[in-house]
Design a protein around this motif. Sequence first.
Motif, short mmCIF file in Angstrom:
data_model
loop_
_atom_site.label_atom_id
_atom_site.label_comp_id
_atom_site.label_asym_id
_atom_site.label_seq_id
_atom_site.Cartn_x
_atom_site.Cartn_y
_atom_site.Cartn_z
N ARG A 438 0.86 -1.18 0.00
CA ARG A 438 0.00 0.00 0.00
C ARG A 438 0.90 1.23 0.00
N SER A 439 0.55 2.20 -0.80
CA SER A 439 1.38 3.40 -0.94
C SER A 439 0.57 4.62 -0.53
N PHE A 440 1.15 5.41 0.38
CA PHE A 440 0.51 6.62 0.89
C PHE A 440 1.44 7.80 0.64
N HIS A 441 1.03 8.68 -0.27
CA HIS A 441 1.82 9.85 -0.62
C HIS A 441 1.33 11.05 0.18
N VAL A 442 2.28 11.79 0.78
CA VAL A 442 1.93 13.04 1.45
C VAL A 442 1.66 14.08 0.36
N THR A 443 0.49 14.70 0.42
CA THR A 443 0.10 15.65 -0.61
C THR A 443 -0.34 16.96 0.02
N MET A 444 -0.38 18.00 -0.79
CA MET A 444 -0.82 19.32 -0.36
C MET A 444 -1.67 19.93 -1.46
N GLY A 470 -5.72 -10.35 11.14
CA GLY A 470 -4.86 -11.53 11.06
C GLY A 470 -3.85 -11.50 9.94
N THR A 471 -3.79 -10.41 9.18
CA THR A 471 -2.85 -10.32 8.07
C THR A 471 -1.64 -9.47 8.43
N THR A 472 -0.56 -9.69 7.68
CA THR A 472 0.65 -8.87 7.77
C THR A 472 0.77 -8.11 6.45
N GLU A 473 1.05 -6.80 6.55
CA GLU A 473 1.13 -5.98 5.35
C GLU A 473 2.35 -5.09 5.37
N VAL A 474 2.73 -4.64 4.17
CA VAL A 474 3.75 -3.62 3.99
C VAL A 474 3.07 -2.34 3.53
N TRP A 475 3.34 -1.24 4.23
CA TRP A 475 2.85 0.08 3.84
C TRP A 475 4.06 0.95 3.52
#
Length: 569
Positions: A438-444, A470-475
Amino acid sequence: MKSSEHLSRRSFFGATGLAAASLMTGLPLTRAWARHSQNGAGVAFEPGVAFEPDLALELTARPQNVALRPGSATPVWSYDAKVLKGDAASVRTHPHSTLGPTLHMRQSQKVRIDFVNELDQPSIVNWHGLHVPADMMGLPHYEVAPGKRYRYEFQVNDRAGTYWYHAMAAGHTPEQVYFGLAGLLIVSDDEEAALPLPRGEYDIPIVLQDRTWGQDNQLHYLAGTGPAASRKPQTGDGSTGQGGMMGGGMMPGGMGSMMTRMMGFFGDSIFVNGRPAPPIELATHAYRLRVLNASNARTYKLAWKDGRLLTVIATDGGLLCEPVHKSYVMLTPGQRVELWADFSGDAVGSDLSLMSESFSSMMNMGDMMSGSGLMGMMGGMMGGGNRMSMSSLPDGAAFPILTAHIAHKVGNDLRLPAHLSNFERLSAQDAINQRDPRSFHVTMGHMQWGFNGRSFKMNSVAPDEIVRLGTTEVWEFVNSPMMAHAIHLHGLQFQVLERTGSPRNAGVTDGYVDEGWLDTVLIMPGERVKLIMRFADFTGLYAYQCHMLEHAAAGLMRDYEVQASRVST
Protein backbone atom coordinates in the motif's frame (compact mmCIF):
# COMPACT_ATOMS: atom_id res chain seq x y z
CA MET A 1 19.64 12.78 44.02
CA LYS A 2 16.00 12.69 44.94
CA SER A 3 13.55 11.56 42.29
CA SER A 4 11.81 14.37 40.41
CA GLU A 5 8.53 12.54 40.94
CA HIS A 6 6.65 11.85 44.13
CA LEU A 7 3.62 9.81 45.00
CA SER A 8 0.36 11.65 44.55
CA ARG A 9 -1.14 12.35 47.98
CA ARG A 10 -4.60 11.96 46.50
CA SER A 11 -3.72 8.48 45.24
CA PHE A 12 -3.26 7.19 48.78
CA PHE A 13 -6.77 8.25 49.70
CA GLY A 14 -8.42 7.13 46.46
CA ALA A 15 -8.69 3.39 47.05
CA THR A 16 -12.33 3.77 48.05
CA GLY A 17 -15.26 4.86 45.95
CA LEU A 18 -15.05 2.34 43.08
CA ALA A 19 -18.64 1.28 43.50
CA ALA A 20 -19.78 4.89 43.60
CA ALA A 21 -17.85 5.63 40.40
CA SER A 22 -19.90 3.06 38.50
CA LEU A 23 -23.03 5.07 39.22
CA MET A 24 -21.76 8.23 37.54
CA THR A 25 -23.58 9.28 34.40
CA GLY A 26 -22.19 9.30 30.89
CA LEU A 27 -19.98 6.21 31.15
CA PRO A 28 -20.33 3.54 28.44
CA LEU A 29 -20.35 0.79 31.06
CA THR A 30 -20.91 -2.15 28.74
CA ARG A 31 -18.56 -1.12 25.96
CA ALA A 32 -15.49 -3.19 26.82
CA TRP A 33 -16.95 -6.46 28.00
CA ALA A 34 -19.41 -6.70 25.11
CA ARG A 35 -16.40 -7.20 22.84
CA HIS A 36 -14.47 -10.36 22.17
CA SER A 37 -11.31 -11.31 20.36
CA GLN A 38 -11.79 -12.09 16.67
CA ASN A 39 -8.92 -14.53 16.40
CA GLY A 40 -8.85 -16.27 19.75
CA ALA A 41 -5.78 -14.45 21.00
CA GLY A 42 -7.37 -14.03 24.41
CA VAL A 43 -6.57 -10.34 24.79
CA ALA A 44 -10.14 -9.09 25.02
CA PHE A 45 -13.12 -10.21 27.05
CA GLU A 46 -16.04 -12.53 26.61
CA PRO A 47 -19.52 -11.13 25.96
CA GLY A 48 -21.66 -10.77 29.04
CA VAL A 49 -18.77 -11.21 31.48
CA ALA A 50 -18.32 -8.32 33.90
CA PHE A 51 -14.97 -6.55 33.61
CA GLU A 52 -13.05 -6.70 36.91
CA PRO A 53 -10.08 -4.32 36.80
CA ASP A 54 -6.80 -4.88 38.58
CA LEU A 55 -6.23 -1.14 38.39
CA ALA A 56 -8.96 1.52 38.28
CA LEU A 57 -8.19 5.21 37.83
CA GLU A 58 -10.09 8.43 37.42
CA LEU A 59 -8.37 10.86 35.05
CA THR A 60 -9.73 14.42 34.92
CA ALA A 61 -8.86 17.19 32.47
CA ARG A 62 -9.40 20.62 34.01
CA PRO A 63 -8.07 24.20 34.01
CA GLN A 64 -5.40 24.98 36.59
CA ASN A 65 -2.89 27.71 37.42
CA VAL A 66 0.69 26.50 37.79
CA ALA A 67 3.71 28.40 39.17
CA LEU A 68 6.27 27.93 36.39
CA ARG A 69 8.24 31.18 36.80
CA PRO A 70 8.43 33.97 39.38
CA GLY A 71 5.40 36.22 39.25
CA SER A 72 1.91 35.30 38.12
CA ALA A 73 0.87 31.67 37.89
CA THR A 74 0.43 30.31 34.36
CA PRO A 75 -3.05 29.17 33.22
CA VAL A 76 -2.88 25.66 31.77
CA TRP A 77 -5.01 22.61 31.24
CA SER A 78 -3.91 19.68 33.40
CA TYR A 79 -4.66 16.01 33.96
CA ASP A 80 -5.34 15.00 37.53
CA ALA A 81 -5.41 11.27 38.35
CA LYS A 82 -6.46 9.31 41.38
CA VAL A 83 -6.35 5.60 42.08
CA LEU A 84 -9.74 4.04 42.79
CA LYS A 85 -8.47 0.46 42.98
CA GLY A 86 -4.98 -1.02 42.93
CA ASP A 87 -1.47 0.15 43.74
CA ALA A 88 -1.31 3.81 44.81
CA ALA A 89 2.14 4.05 43.18
CA SER A 90 0.47 3.56 39.78
CA VAL A 91 0.07 7.35 39.66
CA ARG A 92 3.05 9.67 40.17
CA THR A 93 2.74 13.42 39.77
CA HIS A 94 5.06 16.13 38.45
CA PRO A 95 4.55 19.03 40.89
CA HIS A 96 4.59 22.63 39.62
CA SER A 97 4.42 21.32 36.06
CA THR A 98 2.08 21.31 33.08
CA LEU A 99 2.78 17.60 32.54
CA GLY A 100 0.13 15.06 33.47
CA PRO A 101 0.92 12.36 36.06
CA THR A 102 3.02 9.39 35.00
CA LEU A 103 0.89 6.24 34.93
CA HIS A 104 2.51 2.88 35.71
CA MET A 105 0.98 -0.36 34.41
CA ARG A 106 2.00 -4.00 34.06
CA GLN A 107 1.68 -6.26 31.06
CA SER A 108 -1.52 -8.38 31.27
CA GLN A 109 -3.03 -6.03 33.85
CA LYS A 110 -6.74 -5.24 33.43
CA VAL A 111 -7.21 -1.47 33.58
CA ARG A 112 -10.28 0.73 33.94
CA ILE A 113 -9.88 4.49 33.44
CA ASP A 114 -12.77 6.91 33.83
CA PHE A 115 -11.98 10.07 31.89
CA VAL A 116 -13.76 13.18 33.17
CA ASN A 117 -13.85 16.23 30.88
CA GLU A 118 -13.93 19.48 32.89
CA LEU A 119 -12.74 21.59 29.96
CA ASP A 120 -15.02 23.97 28.09
CA GLN A 121 -14.48 22.07 24.81
CA PRO A 122 -14.77 18.42 23.71
CA SER A 123 -11.89 16.07 24.42
CA ILE A 124 -10.85 12.43 24.72
CA VAL A 125 -7.63 10.72 25.86
CA ASN A 126 -5.50 8.92 23.27
CA TRP A 127 -3.29 6.04 24.49
CA HIS A 128 -0.33 6.60 22.22
CA GLY A 129 1.42 3.35 21.29
CA LEU A 130 -0.89 0.91 23.08
CA HIS A 131 -2.50 -2.04 21.33
CA VAL A 132 -6.10 -1.78 22.48
CA PRO A 133 -9.58 -2.18 20.94
CA ALA A 134 -10.62 0.61 18.58
CA ASP A 135 -13.18 2.13 20.95
CA MET A 136 -10.55 2.20 23.71
CA MET A 137 -7.92 3.96 21.57
CA GLY A 138 -9.21 7.47 22.25
CA LEU A 139 -9.77 8.83 18.75
CA PRO A 140 -11.92 11.88 17.87
CA HIS A 141 -14.89 9.60 17.08
CA TYR A 142 -15.27 9.10 20.83
CA GLU A 143 -14.63 12.61 22.14
CA VAL A 144 -16.96 13.69 24.95
CA ALA A 145 -18.54 17.08 25.55
CA PRO A 146 -17.71 19.37 28.48
CA GLY A 147 -18.97 17.86 31.73
CA LYS A 148 -19.18 14.33 30.30
CA ARG A 149 -17.23 11.14 30.94
CA TYR A 150 -15.81 8.18 29.06
CA ARG A 151 -14.87 4.79 30.46
CA TYR A 152 -11.88 2.87 29.12
CA GLU A 153 -11.51 -0.82 29.89
CA PHE A 154 -8.69 -2.84 28.39
CA GLN A 155 -5.96 -5.33 29.12
CA VAL A 156 -2.37 -4.15 28.79
CA ASN A 157 -1.07 -6.22 25.87
CA ASP A 158 2.14 -4.33 25.21
CA ARG A 159 5.77 -5.04 26.00
CA ALA A 160 7.53 -3.12 28.73
CA GLY A 161 8.32 0.34 27.47
CA THR A 162 7.74 4.06 27.54
CA TYR A 163 4.34 5.01 26.11
CA TRP A 164 2.29 8.16 26.62
CA TYR A 165 -1.18 9.62 26.57
CA HIS A 166 -2.52 12.94 25.31
CA ALA A 167 -5.70 14.77 24.41
CA MET A 168 -7.45 14.37 21.07
CA ALA A 169 -10.40 16.34 19.76
CA ALA A 170 -11.64 17.02 16.24
CA GLY A 171 -11.12 20.76 16.58
CA HIS A 172 -8.62 21.19 19.38
CA THR A 173 -5.85 18.56 19.55
CA PRO A 174 -2.80 20.85 19.04
CA GLU A 175 -4.21 23.46 21.42
CA GLN A 176 -5.04 20.97 24.19
CA VAL A 177 -1.67 19.21 24.02
CA TYR A 178 0.19 22.53 23.91
CA PHE A 179 -1.49 23.82 27.07
CA GLY A 180 -0.68 20.71 29.09
CA LEU A 181 -2.84 17.66 28.30
CA ALA A 182 -0.15 14.98 27.98
CA GLY A 183 1.64 12.53 30.25
CA LEU A 184 3.86 9.45 30.34
CA LEU A 185 2.60 5.87 30.59
CA ILE A 186 5.20 3.29 31.63
CA VAL A 187 4.58 -0.44 31.14
CA SER A 188 6.64 -3.11 32.90
CA ASP A 189 6.90 -6.87 32.28
CA ASP A 190 8.79 -9.92 33.52
CA GLU A 191 11.46 -9.84 30.79
CA GLU A 192 12.44 -6.29 31.65
CA ALA A 193 12.34 -6.98 35.40
CA ALA A 194 14.96 -9.72 34.99
CA LEU A 195 17.50 -7.30 33.46
CA PRO A 196 20.04 -5.30 35.50
CA LEU A 197 18.65 -1.91 34.42
CA PRO A 198 18.76 1.35 36.41
CA ARG A 199 15.71 1.67 38.65
CA GLY A 200 14.19 4.01 41.20
CA GLU A 201 15.95 7.37 41.32
CA TYR A 202 18.19 6.24 38.44
CA ASP A 203 15.21 5.84 36.08
CA ILE A 204 14.42 9.38 34.90
CA PRO A 205 11.78 10.71 32.49
CA ILE A 206 12.76 13.50 30.11
CA VAL A 207 9.67 14.84 28.34
CA LEU A 208 10.61 17.48 25.76
CA GLN A 209 8.26 20.27 24.68
CA ASP A 210 8.78 23.74 23.22
CA ARG A 211 6.68 26.69 24.34
CA THR A 212 6.54 30.46 23.85
CA TRP A 213 5.90 32.92 26.67
CA GLY A 214 3.37 35.69 26.24
CA GLN A 215 2.59 38.52 28.62
CA ASP A 216 2.20 38.05 32.38
CA ASN A 217 3.62 34.49 32.36
CA GLN A 218 0.96 33.21 29.99
CA LEU A 219 1.85 30.67 27.34
CA HIS A 220 1.36 31.98 23.83
CA TYR A 221 -0.02 29.71 21.11
CA LEU A 222 -2.65 31.22 18.78
CA ALA A 223 -5.11 34.04 19.31
CA GLY A 224 -8.30 32.90 21.01
CA THR A 225 -6.88 29.59 22.26
CA GLY A 226 -6.05 28.15 25.65
CA PRO A 227 -7.56 28.23 29.12
CA ALA A 228 -7.23 32.01 29.50
CA ALA A 229 -9.15 32.77 26.31
CA SER A 230 -12.86 33.43 26.23
CA ARG A 231 -14.45 30.63 24.29
CA LYS A 232 -16.86 31.56 21.51
CA PRO A 233 -19.29 29.21 19.73
CA GLN A 234 -17.81 27.59 16.65
CA THR A 235 -19.31 28.62 13.33
CA GLY A 236 -19.41 26.80 10.01
CA ASP A 237 -15.70 25.93 9.90
CA GLY A 238 -15.42 24.61 13.45
CA SER A 239 -14.96 21.12 14.82
CA THR A 240 -17.03 19.31 12.22
CA GLY A 241 -14.36 16.77 11.46
CA GLN A 242 -14.36 17.79 7.78
CA GLY A 243 -11.16 18.64 5.95
CA GLY A 244 -8.84 18.19 8.89
CA MET A 245 -9.02 18.22 12.66
CA MET A 246 -9.27 22.02 12.68
CA GLY A 247 -12.21 22.03 10.30
CA GLY A 248 -12.23 23.38 6.79
CA GLY A 249 -11.50 27.05 7.52
CA MET A 250 -8.67 29.14 8.84
CA MET A 251 -7.67 29.37 12.47
CA PRO A 252 -7.87 32.87 13.96
CA GLY A 253 -4.85 35.11 14.14
CA GLY A 254 -4.01 36.19 10.57
CA MET A 255 -0.84 35.29 8.68
CA GLY A 256 1.05 33.96 11.69
CA SER A 257 -1.75 31.55 12.48
CA MET A 258 -1.93 30.41 8.88
CA MET A 259 1.80 29.68 8.90
CA THR A 260 1.50 27.78 12.17
CA ARG A 261 -1.38 25.76 10.82
CA MET A 262 0.46 24.73 7.68
CA MET A 263 4.04 24.39 8.95
CA GLY A 264 3.68 23.62 12.66
CA PHE A 265 4.27 25.45 15.94
CA PHE A 266 7.87 26.09 17.07
CA GLY A 267 8.30 27.68 20.48
CA ASP A 268 11.32 29.62 21.67
CA SER A 269 11.65 28.01 25.14
CA ILE A 270 12.32 24.36 25.95
CA PHE A 271 10.34 22.67 28.71
CA VAL A 272 11.53 19.46 30.35
CA ASN A 273 8.92 17.47 32.25
CA GLY A 274 6.39 20.24 31.91
CA ARG A 275 8.38 23.25 33.07
CA PRO A 276 11.40 25.39 32.13
CA ALA A 277 14.37 23.11 32.59
CA PRO A 278 16.60 23.74 35.63
CA PRO A 279 19.89 21.82 35.90
CA ILE A 280 19.35 18.28 37.17
CA GLU A 281 21.61 16.79 39.81
CA LEU A 282 22.94 13.30 39.10
CA ALA A 283 25.30 10.84 40.74
CA THR A 284 28.24 8.84 39.41
CA HIS A 285 25.91 6.03 38.39
CA ALA A 286 24.26 4.47 35.36
CA TYR A 287 20.89 6.01 34.46
CA ARG A 288 17.95 5.03 32.32
CA LEU A 289 16.74 8.18 30.55
CA ARG A 290 13.25 7.84 29.07
CA VAL A 291 13.05 10.60 26.47
CA LEU A 292 9.70 11.53 24.94
CA ASN A 293 9.22 14.17 22.26
CA ALA A 294 5.84 15.65 23.25
CA SER A 295 6.30 18.82 21.21
CA ASN A 296 3.61 19.82 18.74
CA ALA A 297 5.91 19.91 15.71
CA ARG A 298 9.60 20.19 16.68
CA THR A 299 12.04 17.38 15.89
CA TYR A 300 15.10 17.05 18.16
CA LYS A 301 18.59 15.91 17.19
CA LEU A 302 19.80 14.58 20.53
CA ALA A 303 23.52 14.58 21.31
CA TRP A 304 25.89 15.10 24.23
CA LYS A 305 27.86 18.34 23.85
CA ASP A 306 31.15 16.64 24.80
CA GLY A 307 30.77 14.16 21.94
CA ARG A 308 30.21 10.99 23.97
CA LEU A 309 27.98 8.43 22.28
CA LEU A 310 24.30 7.94 23.03
CA THR A 311 23.48 4.35 23.95
CA VAL A 312 19.95 3.43 22.89
CA ILE A 313 18.33 0.51 24.69
CA ALA A 314 14.66 0.96 23.69
CA THR A 315 12.41 2.70 21.19
CA ASP A 316 8.64 3.34 21.01
CA GLY A 317 7.63 -0.30 21.47
CA GLY A 318 10.14 -1.38 24.10
CA LEU A 319 13.61 -2.85 24.44
CA LEU A 320 15.89 -3.49 21.47
CA CYS A 321 17.58 -6.84 21.01
CA GLU A 322 20.91 -5.26 21.88
CA PRO A 323 22.14 -1.73 22.61
CA VAL A 324 22.75 0.64 19.69
CA HIS A 325 25.40 3.36 19.90
CA LYS A 326 24.86 6.65 18.06
CA SER A 327 26.66 9.98 17.94
CA TYR A 328 23.19 11.56 17.73
CA VAL A 329 19.56 10.40 17.69
CA MET A 330 16.68 11.95 15.75
CA LEU A 331 13.48 12.17 17.80
CA THR A 332 10.36 13.39 16.01
CA PRO A 333 7.04 14.32 17.70
CA GLY A 334 5.42 11.30 19.34
CA GLN A 335 8.60 9.20 19.41
CA ARG A 336 10.29 7.83 22.50
CA VAL A 337 13.80 6.57 23.04
CA GLU A 338 15.40 5.08 26.15
CA LEU A 339 19.07 5.83 26.76
CA TRP A 340 21.59 4.07 28.98
CA ALA A 341 23.72 6.93 30.33
CA ASP A 342 26.63 5.92 32.58
CA PHE A 343 28.14 8.78 34.57
CA SER A 344 30.28 6.60 36.85
CA GLY A 345 33.46 7.89 35.21
CA ASP A 346 32.58 11.59 35.49
CA ALA A 347 34.09 13.82 38.13
CA VAL A 348 31.92 15.19 40.91
CA GLY A 349 31.25 18.85 40.15
CA SER A 350 31.35 18.44 36.37
CA ASP A 351 28.50 19.51 34.08
CA LEU A 352 27.23 17.79 30.94
CA SER A 353 24.91 19.31 28.36
CA LEU A 354 22.31 17.41 26.37
CA MET A 355 21.88 19.27 23.09
CA SER A 356 19.70 19.38 20.04
CA GLU A 357 22.14 19.83 17.17
CA SER A 358 21.43 21.64 13.92
CA PHE A 359 19.91 19.90 10.90
CA SER A 360 17.84 20.76 7.82
CA SER A 361 14.14 19.89 8.15
CA MET A 362 13.19 21.25 4.73
CA MET A 363 14.80 20.76 1.35
CA ASN A 364 15.10 23.05 -1.67
CA MET A 365 12.65 25.48 -0.12
CA GLY A 366 14.05 28.45 -2.04
CA ASP A 367 13.11 26.87 -5.38
CA MET A 368 9.73 25.69 -4.13
CA MET A 369 8.82 29.04 -2.62
CA SER A 370 9.80 31.22 -5.56
CA GLY A 371 6.31 31.20 -7.10
CA SER A 372 3.27 33.31 -6.36
CA GLY A 373 0.30 32.66 -4.08
CA LEU A 374 0.55 30.66 -0.86
CA MET A 375 3.92 29.08 -1.65
CA GLY A 376 5.49 32.41 -2.51
CA MET A 377 3.97 34.04 0.56
CA MET A 378 5.39 31.29 2.79
CA GLY A 379 8.73 31.58 1.04
CA GLY A 380 9.00 35.18 2.15
CA MET A 381 8.77 34.02 5.74
CA MET A 382 11.50 31.42 5.50
CA GLY A 383 14.99 32.10 6.86
CA GLY A 384 18.10 30.60 5.26
CA GLY A 385 16.07 28.76 2.62
CA ASN A 386 14.92 26.00 4.92
CA ARG A 387 14.01 27.38 8.33
CA MET A 388 10.98 29.20 9.59
CA SER A 389 11.90 32.67 10.84
CA MET A 390 8.71 33.27 12.83
CA SER A 391 10.32 31.69 15.93
CA SER A 392 13.58 32.80 17.50
CA LEU A 393 14.29 29.06 17.83
CA PRO A 394 13.43 27.70 14.37
CA ASP A 395 13.07 24.03 13.52
CA GLY A 396 16.49 22.49 13.02
CA ALA A 397 18.32 25.11 15.09
CA ALA A 398 20.98 24.08 17.62
CA PHE A 399 20.23 24.70 21.30
CA PRO A 400 20.87 23.20 24.75
CA ILE A 401 18.10 21.02 26.17
CA LEU A 402 19.29 20.49 29.74
CA THR A 403 22.37 20.51 31.94
CA ALA A 404 23.26 17.52 34.11
CA HIS A 405 25.38 18.37 37.15
CA ILE A 406 27.31 15.49 38.71
CA ALA A 407 26.64 16.31 42.34
CA HIS A 408 27.84 13.32 44.35
CA LYS A 409 29.69 10.03 44.16
CA VAL A 410 28.03 6.65 44.67
CA GLY A 411 28.96 3.06 44.01
CA ASN A 412 27.82 1.66 40.67
CA ASP A 413 27.71 -2.07 40.05
CA LEU A 414 25.51 -1.92 36.93
CA ARG A 415 26.97 -2.84 33.56
CA LEU A 416 25.27 -2.43 30.22
CA PRO A 417 23.79 -5.81 29.18
CA ALA A 418 25.06 -7.06 25.84
CA HIS A 419 21.63 -8.60 25.15
CA LEU A 420 18.39 -6.90 26.10
CA SER A 421 15.40 -8.66 24.60
CA ASN A 422 14.07 -11.25 22.21
CA PHE A 423 11.28 -10.23 19.87
CA GLU A 424 9.89 -11.36 16.54
CA ARG A 425 11.25 -9.81 13.38
CA LEU A 426 8.44 -9.48 10.87
CA SER A 427 9.36 -10.74 7.42
CA ALA A 428 8.27 -9.21 4.13
CA GLN A 429 7.83 -12.81 2.92
CA ASP A 430 4.82 -13.09 5.24
CA ALA A 431 3.10 -9.94 3.96
CA ILE A 432 0.04 -10.54 1.80
CA ASN A 433 1.01 -7.50 -0.30
CA GLN A 434 4.75 -8.04 -0.49
CA ARG A 435 4.85 -7.39 -4.23
CA ASP A 436 2.37 -4.51 -4.12
CA PRO A 437 2.68 -2.51 -0.87
CA ARG A 438 0.00 0.00 0.00
CA SER A 439 1.38 3.40 -0.94
CA PHE A 440 0.51 6.62 0.89
CA HIS A 441 1.82 9.85 -0.62
CA VAL A 442 1.93 13.04 1.45
CA THR A 443 0.10 15.65 -0.61
CA MET A 444 -0.82 19.32 -0.36
CA GLY A 445 -3.70 21.08 -2.08
CA HIS A 446 -6.08 23.96 -1.35
CA MET A 447 -4.23 24.66 1.91
CA GLN A 448 -4.90 21.13 3.15
CA TRP A 449 -2.40 18.37 3.85
CA GLY A 450 -3.49 14.89 2.87
CA PHE A 451 -2.56 11.31 2.08
CA ASN A 452 -3.06 10.46 -1.60
CA GLY A 453 -4.96 13.71 -1.99
CA ARG A 454 -7.46 12.89 0.78
CA SER A 455 -7.63 14.94 3.98
CA PHE A 456 -9.19 13.90 7.26
CA LYS A 457 -12.94 13.41 7.31
CA MET A 458 -14.68 11.86 10.28
CA ASN A 459 -15.67 8.20 9.76
CA SER A 460 -14.52 8.22 6.14
CA VAL A 461 -12.54 5.20 4.93
CA ALA A 462 -11.50 4.66 1.31
CA PRO A 463 -11.30 1.13 -0.19
CA ASP A 464 -7.49 1.20 0.00
CA GLU A 465 -7.70 1.97 3.74
CA ILE A 466 -9.45 -1.32 4.63
CA VAL A 467 -7.33 -4.21 5.94
CA ARG A 468 -8.12 -7.73 7.13
CA LEU A 469 -7.66 -9.01 10.65
CA GLY A 470 -4.86 -11.53 11.06
CA THR A 471 -2.85 -10.32 8.07
CA THR A 472 0.65 -8.87 7.77
CA GLU A 473 1.13 -5.98 5.35
CA VAL A 474 3.75 -3.62 3.99
CA TRP A 475 2.85 0.08 3.84
CA GLU A 476 5.04 2.59 2.04
CA PHE A 477 4.88 6.28 2.95
CA VAL A 478 6.21 8.67 0.31
CA ASN A 479 6.98 12.20 1.41
CA SER A 480 6.75 15.29 -0.73
CA PRO A 481 9.93 17.34 -1.30
CA MET A 482 8.56 20.09 0.94
CA MET A 483 9.20 19.28 4.60
CA ALA A 484 9.60 16.50 7.17
CA HIS A 485 6.67 14.62 8.72
CA ALA A 486 6.20 12.27 11.68
CA ILE A 487 4.14 9.28 10.53
CA HIS A 488 2.20 7.60 13.35
CA LEU A 489 -0.11 4.58 13.23
CA HIS A 490 -2.65 4.07 16.00
CA GLY A 491 -3.37 0.72 17.62
CA LEU A 492 -0.21 -1.20 16.72
CA GLN A 493 3.57 -1.20 16.51
CA PHE A 494 5.46 -1.66 13.24
CA GLN A 495 8.99 -2.29 12.02
CA VAL A 496 10.96 -0.39 9.37
CA LEU A 497 11.86 -2.49 6.34
CA GLU A 498 13.76 0.08 4.30
CA ARG A 499 14.30 3.76 3.52
CA THR A 500 15.07 5.20 0.12
CA GLY A 501 15.66 8.74 -1.05
CA SER A 502 17.10 9.76 2.32
CA PRO A 503 18.71 13.22 2.20
CA ARG A 504 22.48 13.09 2.29
CA ASN A 505 23.21 16.59 3.52
CA ALA A 506 20.43 17.20 6.05
CA GLY A 507 22.44 15.81 8.98
CA VAL A 508 19.79 13.31 10.07
CA THR A 509 20.29 9.86 8.54
CA ASP A 510 22.88 8.57 11.03
CA GLY A 511 20.44 9.37 13.83
CA TYR A 512 17.62 7.05 12.76
CA VAL A 513 16.98 4.20 15.20
CA ASP A 514 14.98 1.79 13.04
CA GLU A 515 16.07 -1.45 14.71
CA GLY A 516 13.11 -2.00 17.05
CA TRP A 517 9.34 -1.72 17.31
CA LEU A 518 8.02 1.75 16.49
CA ASP A 519 4.69 3.51 16.26
CA THR A 520 6.05 6.81 14.91
CA VAL A 521 8.71 7.35 12.26
CA LEU A 522 10.44 10.45 10.90
CA ILE A 523 10.19 10.77 7.12
CA MET A 524 12.29 13.50 5.56
CA PRO A 525 11.49 15.51 2.41
CA GLY A 526 11.60 13.28 -0.67
CA GLU A 527 12.10 10.14 1.42
CA ARG A 528 10.25 6.81 1.13
CA VAL A 529 9.85 4.51 4.12
CA LYS A 530 8.50 0.95 3.97
CA LEU A 531 6.88 -0.31 7.17
CA ILE A 532 5.69 -3.81 8.03
CA MET A 533 2.87 -4.45 10.49
CA ARG A 534 0.45 -7.13 11.64
CA PHE A 535 -3.25 -6.45 12.21
CA ALA A 536 -4.06 -8.63 15.21
CA ASP A 537 -6.79 -9.08 17.79
CA PHE A 538 -9.21 -6.20 17.14
CA THR A 539 -11.47 -4.94 14.37
CA GLY A 540 -12.71 -1.38 13.99
CA LEU A 541 -11.63 2.11 12.96
CA TYR A 542 -8.11 3.25 13.81
CA ALA A 543 -6.07 6.11 12.35
CA TYR A 544 -2.78 7.00 10.68
CA GLN A 545 -1.50 10.54 10.75
CA CYS A 546 1.37 12.95 10.92
CA HIS A 547 2.12 13.52 14.61
CA MET A 548 3.25 17.05 13.92
CA LEU A 549 -0.08 18.06 15.38
CA GLU A 550 -0.75 21.13 13.27
CA HIS A 551 -0.16 19.02 10.16
CA ALA A 552 -2.76 16.50 11.33
CA ALA A 553 -5.09 19.37 12.20
CA ALA A 554 -4.69 20.63 8.63
CA GLY A 555 -5.74 17.29 7.16
CA LEU A 556 -2.74 14.93 7.41
CA MET A 557 -4.71 12.24 9.22
CA ARG A 558 -6.96 9.48 7.94
CA ASP A 559 -8.86 6.51 9.34
CA TYR A 560 -8.14 2.92 8.41
CA GLU A 561 -10.48 0.04 9.15
CA VAL A 562 -9.62 -3.47 10.32
CA GLN A 563 -12.34 -5.84 9.16
CA ALA A 564 -12.95 -9.44 10.20
CA SER A 565 -11.14 -12.03 8.11
CA ARG A 566 -14.38 -13.79 7.30
CA VAL A 567 -17.72 -12.12 6.84
CA SER A 568 -20.59 -14.32 7.97
CA THR A 569 -23.73 -14.42 5.86
